[in-house]
Design an enzyme around this catalytic site. Structure first.
Site, PDB file in Angstrom:
ATOM      1  N   ASP A 149       1.717   2.290   3.679  1.00  0.00           N
ATOM      2  CA  ASP A 149       0.459   3.733   3.259  1.00  0.00           C
ATOM      3  C   ASP A 149       1.819   4.822   3.001  1.00  0.00           C
ATOM      4  O   ASP A 149       1.303   6.026   3.164  1.00  0.00           O
ATOM      5  CB  ASP A 149      -0.883   4.334   4.593  1.00  0.00           C
ATOM      6  CG  ASP A 149      -2.069   5.197   3.674  1.00  0.00           C
ATOM      7  OD1 ASP A 149      -1.444   5.022   2.407  1.00  0.00           O
ATOM      8  OD2 ASP A 149      -2.788   6.245   4.494  1.00  0.00           O
ATOM      9  N   SER A 178       0.447  11.866   2.162  1.00  0.00           N
ATOM     10  CA  SER A 178       0.551  13.190   2.728  1.00  0.00           C
ATOM     11  C   SER A 178       0.104  12.837   4.696  1.00  0.00           C
ATOM     12  O   SER A 178      -0.748  12.235   4.846  1.00  0.00           O
ATOM     13  CB  SER A 178      -0.660  14.438   2.572  1.00  0.00           C
ATOM     14  OG  SER A 178      -1.682  13.360   2.746  1.00  0.00           O
ATOM     15  N   GLU A 197      -5.740  16.733  -0.301  1.00  0.00           N
ATOM     16  CA  GLU A 197      -7.261  17.061   0.267  1.00  0.00           C
ATOM     17  C   GLU A 197      -7.328  18.312   0.951  1.00  0.00           C
ATOM     18  O   GLU A 197      -7.779  19.488   1.147  1.00  0.00           O
ATOM     19  CB  GLU A 197      -7.244  15.960   1.443  1.00  0.00           C
ATOM     20  CG  GLU A 197      -7.601  14.993   0.894  1.00  0.00           C
ATOM     21  CD  GLU A 197      -7.057  13.731   1.182  1.00  0.00           C
ATOM     22  OE1 GLU A 197      -7.173  12.308   1.271  1.00  0.00           O
ATOM     23  OE2 GLU A 197      -5.930  13.766   1.718  1.00  0.00           O
ATOM     24  N   GLY A 253      -1.585  12.492  -0.991  1.00  0.00           N
ATOM     25  CA  GLY A 253      -2.620  13.463  -0.665  1.00  0.00           C
ATOM     26  C   GLY A 253      -2.978  14.344  -1.417  1.00  0.00           C
ATOM     27  O   GLY A 253      -4.392  14.096  -2.010  1.00  0.00           O
ATOM     28  N   HIS A 276      -9.589   0.883   1.142  1.00  0.00           N
ATOM     29  CA  HIS A 276      -9.956   1.649   1.769  1.00  0.00           C
ATOM     30  C   HIS A 276     -10.955   1.861   3.205  1.00  0.00           C
ATOM     31  O   HIS A 276     -11.868   2.743   2.408  1.00  0.00           O
ATOM     32  CB  HIS A 276      -9.458   3.440   1.092  1.00  0.00           C
ATOM     33  CG  HIS A 276      -9.482   4.277   2.290  1.00  0.00           C
ATOM     34  ND1 HIS A 276      -8.289   4.978   3.150  1.00  0.00           N
ATOM     35  CD2 HIS A 276     -10.374   4.947   2.182  1.00  0.00           C
ATOM     36  CE1 HIS A 276      -8.476   6.218   2.774  1.00  0.00           C
ATOM     37  NE2 HIS A 276     -10.582   5.900   3.499  1.00  0.00           N
ATOM     38  N   LYS A 312      -8.502  -0.665  -5.837  1.00  0.00           N
ATOM     39  CA  LYS A 312      -8.671  -0.416  -5.203  1.00  0.00           C
ATOM     40  C   LYS A 312     -10.166   0.735  -4.903  1.00  0.00           C
ATOM     41  O   LYS A 312     -10.650   1.178  -6.505  1.00  0.00           O
ATOM     42  CB  LYS A 312      -7.111   0.319  -4.563  1.00  0.00           C
ATOM     43  CG  LYS A 312      -7.732   1.855  -3.297  1.00  0.00           C
ATOM     44  CD  LYS A 312      -6.445   2.741  -3.076  1.00  0.00           C
ATOM     45  CE  LYS A 312      -7.195   3.271  -1.871  1.00  0.00           C
ATOM     46  NZ  LYS A 312      -5.535   3.899  -2.239  1.00  0.00           N
ATOM     47  N   ARG A 353      -7.564   2.341  12.823  1.00  0.00           N
ATOM     48  CA  ARG A 353      -8.172   3.960  12.490  1.00  0.00           C
ATOM     49  C   ARG A 353      -8.240   3.859  13.222  1.00  0.00           C
ATOM     50  O   ARG A 353      -8.719   4.555  14.307  1.00  0.00           O
ATOM     51  CB  ARG A 353      -8.254   4.214  11.525  1.00  0.00           C
ATOM     52  CG  ARG A 353      -9.788   4.220  10.735  1.00  0.00           C
ATOM     53  CD  ARG A 353      -9.280   4.435   9.107  1.00  0.00           C
ATOM     54  NE  ARG A 353      -9.007   5.603   9.191  1.00  0.00           N
ATOM     55  CZ  ARG A 353      -8.941   6.871   8.607  1.00  0.00           C
ATOM     56  NH1 ARG A 353      -8.979   6.431   7.004  1.00  0.00           N
ATOM     57  NH2 ARG A 353      -9.106   8.324   8.411  1.00  0.00           N
ATOM     58  N   HIS A 395       2.169   5.321  -1.716  1.00  0.00           N
ATOM     59  CA  HIS A 395       0.815   6.182  -3.259  1.00  0.00           C
ATOM     60  C   HIS A 395       2.553   5.934  -4.138  1.00  0.00           C
ATOM     61  O   HIS A 395       3.458   7.356  -3.598  1.00  0.00           O
ATOM     62  CB  HIS A 395       0.832   7.438  -2.386  1.00  0.00           C
ATOM     63  CG  HIS A 395      -0.637   7.254  -1.658  1.00  0.00           C
ATOM     64  ND1 HIS A 395      -1.426   7.119  -2.281  1.00  0.00           N
ATOM     65  CD2 HIS A 395      -0.873   6.665  -0.382  1.00  0.00           C
ATOM     66  CE1 HIS A 395      -2.770   6.741  -1.274  1.00  0.00           C
ATOM     67  NE2 HIS A 395      -2.227   6.508   0.137  1.00  0.00           N
ATOM     68  N   HIS A 414       0.884  -1.175   0.095  1.00  0.00           N
ATOM     69  CA  HIS A 414      -0.032  -0.067   0.033  1.00  0.00           C
ATOM     70  C   HIS A 414       1.104   1.197  -0.110  1.00  0.00           C
ATOM     71  O   HIS A 414       1.312   1.579   1.124  1.00  0.00           O
ATOM     72  CB  HIS A 414      -0.475  -0.105   1.266  1.00  0.00           C
ATOM     73  CG  HIS A 414      -2.044   0.777   0.748  1.00  0.00           C
ATOM     74  ND1 HIS A 414      -3.620   0.320   0.964  1.00  0.00           N
ATOM     75  CD2 HIS A 414      -2.296   2.546   0.764  1.00  0.00           C
ATOM     76  CE1 HIS A 414      -4.163   1.630   1.117  1.00  0.00           C
ATOM     77  NE2 HIS A 414      -3.277   2.620   1.129  1.00  0.00           N
ATOM     78  N   HIS A 435      -5.980  -0.364   6.500  1.00  0.00           N
ATOM     79  CA  HIS A 435      -6.331   1.047   7.757  1.00  0.00           C
ATOM     80  C   HIS A 435      -7.849   0.692   8.121  1.00  0.00           C
ATOM     81  O   HIS A 435      -8.187   1.312   9.508  1.00  0.00           O
ATOM     82  CB  HIS A 435      -6.925   2.540   6.726  1.00  0.00           C
ATOM     83  CG  HIS A 435      -6.258   2.276   5.778  1.00  0.00           C
ATOM     84  ND1 HIS A 435      -4.614   2.678   5.772  1.00  0.00           N
ATOM     85  CD2 HIS A 435      -6.970   3.151   4.843  1.00  0.00           C
ATOM     86  CE1 HIS A 435      -4.444   3.042   4.062  1.00  0.00           C
ATOM     87  NE2 HIS A 435      -5.635   3.546   3.858  1.00  0.00           N
TER      88      HIS A 435
END
EC number: 3.4.19.-
Length: 390
Positions: free
Chosen positions: A285, A289, A77, A75, A201, A162, A233, A70, A68, A230
């Site tokens: 992950d 970001s 957002e 990011g 996710h 995904k 979390r 990127h 996992h 995740h």
């Protein structure tokens, strides 16, 4: 007849081998990117022109598989300035990552599966092994060919899809969209000889895993092809994830999430709940970001999530939870390789790829080999990506 000179044999001698199972003191013979032999004593003169590396007093284990990441950044957002850059090869290898799966996140507007495919191929050329998932948070999925099934079936590096569920950033997909997406990935995998997985996710919504259970009620995709990530979390989500794993599913714990369920704690609790480590994976992950907030909840700055938490989780499992080194390694090696059906990965066996980590007894990375090539020496990358400074 074998050309021994061209083969470039390397003999790694005298390490304590965790394959990941504990094999004791072993020698490992490597050539042409593959593991040729594993034995308690391999003579150094077994082949001519063999490079011998003395690893006495050190640990040898499989390279980490991070499923996992990127790779082309994440990011965005908090606006365009919060888009993270592409990952550099050395950031992966110095963290012990020799195999990686790239994916997209929230942003599938300014980032594209085509760009991710190019980055994935670039990393393969630079020396590690890389694959990708098509799609992103959005459903219907952003794809390369216009179809999840086609992407998985005919594009060499695409092994699944995904999406995002139970998150305010998702596309709020209904069960039929999710079922169709998972079924397309499954069939594409059958046609292309791929795992054909669907990775979810997971956000913080109280719906938690319910969309996955609804999917299972409305289609015949096996639970073994669905991966919620995740899951540490929040506590209610984690409790549901344990039940999902008890039913035969695999769960992915994120190493960069340190609360409310720290990654090592999550793995330990899964084992205590009777869940086989084969159904528990760990991923970073990484390169997404990583926001930082002040006491009033204001964003102060944004960094880029790293990969160091993978090894840190292994260390904590051994030190604080009395895990054997073998068991601490499984969520990053054999468990991931098994779920993704990555032939030749995750175990130190003859015929497998020579993806190897050399560590100190304190579990610090000293050397990294990817497909038999030395990528990290004395803890620092000795092979850099194309545009990295020396």
């Amino acid at each position: 007849m074998i050309d021994y000179t061209a083969a470039g044999f390397t003999l790694l001698q005298g390490a304590h081998l965790y394959a990941p199972e504990d094999r004791g003191i072993c020698d490992v013979l490597v050539a042409n990117g593959k593991i040729i032999a594993v034995a308690s004593n391999i003579p150094s003169d077994i082949v001519p022109n063999c490079t011998v590396v003395d690893l006495s007093g050190q640990i040898l284990c499989p390279g980490f598989i991070d499923q996992h990441v990127h790779l082309i950044g994440g990011g965005g957002e908090a606006g365009p300035t919060t888009r993270t850059p592409e990952v550099a090869l050395s950031r992966l290898t110095e963290a012990g990552v020799t195999s990686v799966v790239g994916l997209l996140g929230t942003d599938s507007i300014s980032r594209h599966p085509e760009s991710l495919l190019a980055k994935t191929r670039a990393l393969n050329e630079e020396g590690i092994s890389a694959w990708m998932l098509t799609g992103a948070y959005h459903v219907p999925s952003r794809t390369i060919t216009g179809s999840v099934e086609k992407d998985v079936a005919i594009i060499d590096r695409v092994i699944g899809v995904k999406c995002a569920i139970s998150d305010h950033r998702s596309a709020a997909p209904d069960v039929y969209h999710l079922a169709n997406m998972a079924a397309e990935s499954r069939v594409g995998g059958l046609l292309g000889g791929k795992p054909g997985v669907t990775v979810f996710h997971m956000g913080d919504s109280k719906k938690a895993l319910q969309p996955i259970y609804d999917l299972l009620e409305n289609c015949d995709v096996p639970i073994s092809k669905l991966l919620p990530t995740h899951v540490n979390r929040n506590v209610p989500l984690f409790e549901q994830a344990l039940e999902f794993a008890r039913k035969g599913g695999t769960i992915d714990i994120t190493s960069s999430i340190d609360e409310p369920v720290a990654p090592a704690e999550g793995i330990a609790r899964a084992v205590q709940a009777g869940i086989p480590l084969a159904r528990v994976t760990l991923s970073s992950d990484g390169n997404g970001s990583q926001p930082f907030f002040d006491d009033e909840g204001n964003l102060t700055h944004i960094g880029v999530a790293g990969f160091e938490t993978l090894l840190e989780t292994v260390q904590v499992l051994v030190k604080d939870y009395d895990f054997s080194i073998s068991d601490a390694l499984r969520p990053l090696t054999s468990s991931v390789a098994g779920f993704l059906n990555l032939t030749g990965k995750g175990e130190i066996l003859p015929g497998n790829d020579a993806d190897l980590l050399v560590m100190t007894p304190e579990l610090r990375i000293e050397q990294v080999y990817a497909r038999g090539k030395l990528m990290v020496k004395d803890g620092k990358a000795c092979v850099k990506g194309t545009f990295e400074t020396a």
